[in-house]
Design an enzyme around this catalytic site. Structure first.
Site, mmCIF file in Angstrom:
data_model
loop_
_atom_site.group_PDB
_atom_site.id
_atom_site.type_symbol
_atom_site.label_atom_id
_atom_site.label_comp_id
_atom_site.label_asym_id
_atom_site.label_seq_id
_atom_site.Cartn_x
_atom_site.Cartn_y
_atom_site.Cartn_z
ATOM 1 C CG HIS A 80 -2.150 -0.879 1.115
ATOM 2 N ND1 HIS A 80 -3.687 -0.455 0.485
ATOM 3 C CD2 HIS A 80 -2.744 -2.635 1.458
ATOM 4 C CE1 HIS A 80 -4.369 -1.450 0.492
ATOM 5 N NE2 HIS A 80 -4.047 -2.209 0.893
ATOM 6 C CG ASP A 85 1.098 0.442 -5.919
ATOM 7 O OD1 ASP A 85 0.614 1.145 -4.656
ATOM 8 O OD2 ASP A 85 0.863 0.149 -6.430
ATOM 9 N N GLY A 141 -10.061 -11.698 -6.600
ATOM 10 C CA GLY A 141 -10.126 -11.517 -5.391
ATOM 11 C C GLY A 141 -9.480 -11.781 -4.167
ATOM 12 C CG ASP A 193 -1.507 -4.695 -8.419
ATOM 13 O OD1 ASP A 193 -0.591 -4.738 -7.797
ATOM 14 O OD2 ASP A 193 -2.616 -4.281 -8.091
ATOM 15 C CE LYS A 216 -6.965 -3.260 -7.073
ATOM 16 N NZ LYS A 216 -5.328 -3.492 -7.153
#
Length: 535
Positions: free
Chosen positions: A60, A62, A167, A217, A265
């Site tokens: 968390h 990036d 997910g 990602d 998300k």
């Protein structure tokens, strides 16, 4: 790692060389190509492929533009493609798209205007991910073909198959969007697809389906090389380089364990992922207003909302250095670890409200109205919150960025990485693992993105011999990653089965996919099909 997306000559160029993987992937690809011909009546021309990823460390951060260290995995999205000319008399081109899992993902046919690709982000439809990649690829193609006013996108027939669990925190959406964009570029005559261009368009493209994606990602999916993790930096521009993991004794293994708690998300973004993105941008704006001189503006950057905690970081220390040494360029600047440690301290004394800040409180600090605040920070993607936990989010980002620095130093600094003599490296392994454990603690307690099931998997693994265990991906479910000595892999897997998985009602397919022993895989690739089959 920069350069063009490779063209694979065989599946051995893509996947790890073990026999089990080779046989399974060979059957899967042949099934895809056989079904393509059965569906469309002719052979596919090529297959575009992009993998999922597991993030080793850098969770968390990036989208706050701090570097991260992921690696690609074998699980991927593959798209078999053929092209046909668009109708000259029409102002649209045609997309026919199907999925090998047709019972779960129905086929669609779209007539798409040359000048627009409409995506309804409020509808959770699997083809939106292809459309996202399509939109981004066409924008790039129009820039490249701006001197060709007659450019018309090729019509395409596509059959897709994905093995990245949706997910599961392993970036199934990034794999699909990246592979889709790659397929569109190749279908329209791009013979040398630049990795950086593909990554940048995939980052922006995925935001079209309602997620403030940061970029890790897509970078891992496109840039990765087999056998290496990838160190991805986002500022001042997107770069990636391979990072080798030293040989250790005992040998280190990465285990990926599914929690089987779905963490989509795109569905829960307003209260989870997107909210965290907004909170980080608000924290950057608040710290800038509180700590920098009046009228200081943060630089616009590639963060989802245009400003970032990294941008505040750079601005704050640039001003500090200038104010303290206005005429000297010889004064030694603080090191990056020193800067990050200072930012942790400043956050603690500046953002003091553990309960969070209201819109009114933040707007007052920024000297703007609440409506201006909402227009600037919360209108692009919907979020739901009465209070924004700026303190906790900034503390996690700065401390996690510092952990990435320390982890990388352990991997690469000649005085800290183990020698090649084969001596016992248990203490070194434990130092790597401790950083992963600190990340999990921060994700659970500070960033609040873990869940009880992930916490349980991590606790079980540590008791059974894991050096370090933590969630990977967005969190709130999904997968966990564990740094395990090779001689403890069976013990950890047995402990999970005994204490976690045996208490769940899982299908045989889920049981087989529950735990994966992973090694760094390769990134995006194109495979040109010869006479409808693998070479």
């Amino acid at each position: 790692m920069a350069g063009t997306v490779p063209t694979a000559r065989s599946l051995q160029d893509i996947y790890t060389h073990d026999t089990t993987t080779a046989l399974a992937q060979g059957k899967r690809w042949n099934d895809l190509l056989t079904q393509f011909k059965a569906t469309y009546g002719h052979d596919a021309e090529f297959v575009a492929r992009s993998p999922g990823r597991v993030n080793i460390i850098g969770e968390h951060i990036d989208y706050s533009l701090y570097p991260v260290l992921p690696m690609a995995i074998n699980e991927d999205a593959i798209l078999a493609v053929s092209t046909f000319p668009s109708d000259d008399a029409s102002k649209t081109f045609k997309i026919q798209i199907a999925n090998l899992q047709k019972d779960k993902f129905p086929s669609h046919e779209f007539d798409i205007p040359y000048d627009a690709v409409d995506i309804d982000a409020t509808v959770h439809e699997w083809t939106n991910y292809f459309k996202s990649g399509l939109r981004g690829a066409l924008e790039l193609l129009r820039k490249k073909r701006r001197d060709d006013p007659g450019f018309k996108p090729a019509s395409m027939r596509i059959l897709m198959h994905g093995t990245v669990p949706a997910g599961g925190g392993l970036s199934s959406s990034a794999a699909f969007v990246s592979a889709s964009a790659l397929a569109v570029l190749v279908a329209n005559g791009e013979t040398a697809v630049d990795k950086t261009e593909l990554t940048e368009l995939a980052i922006v493209s995925e935001r079209a389906v309602g997620v403030n994606s940061g970029g890790m990602d897509q970078s891992a999916s496109v840039f990765s090389e087999r056998g290496s993790a990838v160190y991805v930096s986002f500022a001042p521009k997107l770069t990636a380089r391979p990072v080798n993991i030293p040989k250790t004794n005992p040998e280190l293994t990465f285990l990926i364990a599914q929690s089987f708690v779905a963490a989509d998300k795109h569905v829960t973004g307003p209260i989870h992922y997107n909210l965290r993105v907004v909170e980080c941008s608000l924290a950057a704006a608040y710290l800038n207003a509180a700590l920098n001189p009046p009228s200081t503006h943060l630089p616009g950057d590639a963060a989802p909302l245009g400003i970032s905690l990294h941008g505040f970081h750079e601005t704050y220390f640039a001003l500090q250095h200038h104010d303290n040494n206005p005429s000297s360029s010889d004064t030694k600047a603080p090191t990056l670890p020193e800067e990050l440690a200072e930012l942790v301290r400043l956050t603690k004394v500046t953002l003091t409200k553990e309960e969070g800040y209201t819109r009114e409180e933040i707007a007052a600090a920024l000297n703007i109205s609440v409506s201006q605040l909402e227009s600037r920070f919360t209108s692009r993607f919907p979020v739901r919150a009465e209070r924004f936990k700026l303190r906790q989010r900034a503390l996690h980002v700065f401390s996690e960025a510092l952990r990435v620095v320390r982890f990388l130093e352990l991997l690469e600094h000649p005085d800290r990485r183990p020698s090649s003599g084969g001596a016992d490296t248990s203490a070194y392994n434990a130092r790597l693992g401790a950083l992963l454990n600190e990340t999990q603690d921060s994700c659970r307690d500070v960033y609040e993105c873990s869940c009880p099931e992930i916490d349980q998997l991590c606790a079980i693994a540590r008791r059974a011999g894991s050096y370090g265990s933590r969630l990977t991906g967005a969190g709130w479910g999904g997968c966990s990653v564990h740094l395990v000595p090779a001689d403890k892999v069976d013990a950890v897997k047995a402990a999970w089965e005994r204490e976690y998985y045996s208490k769940m009602e899982l299908t045989e397919e889920q049981k087989e996919a529950a735990v994966v022993v992973s090694s760094p895989g390769s990134g995006s690739a194109v495979y040109f099909v010869a006479e409808g089959s693998l070479k």
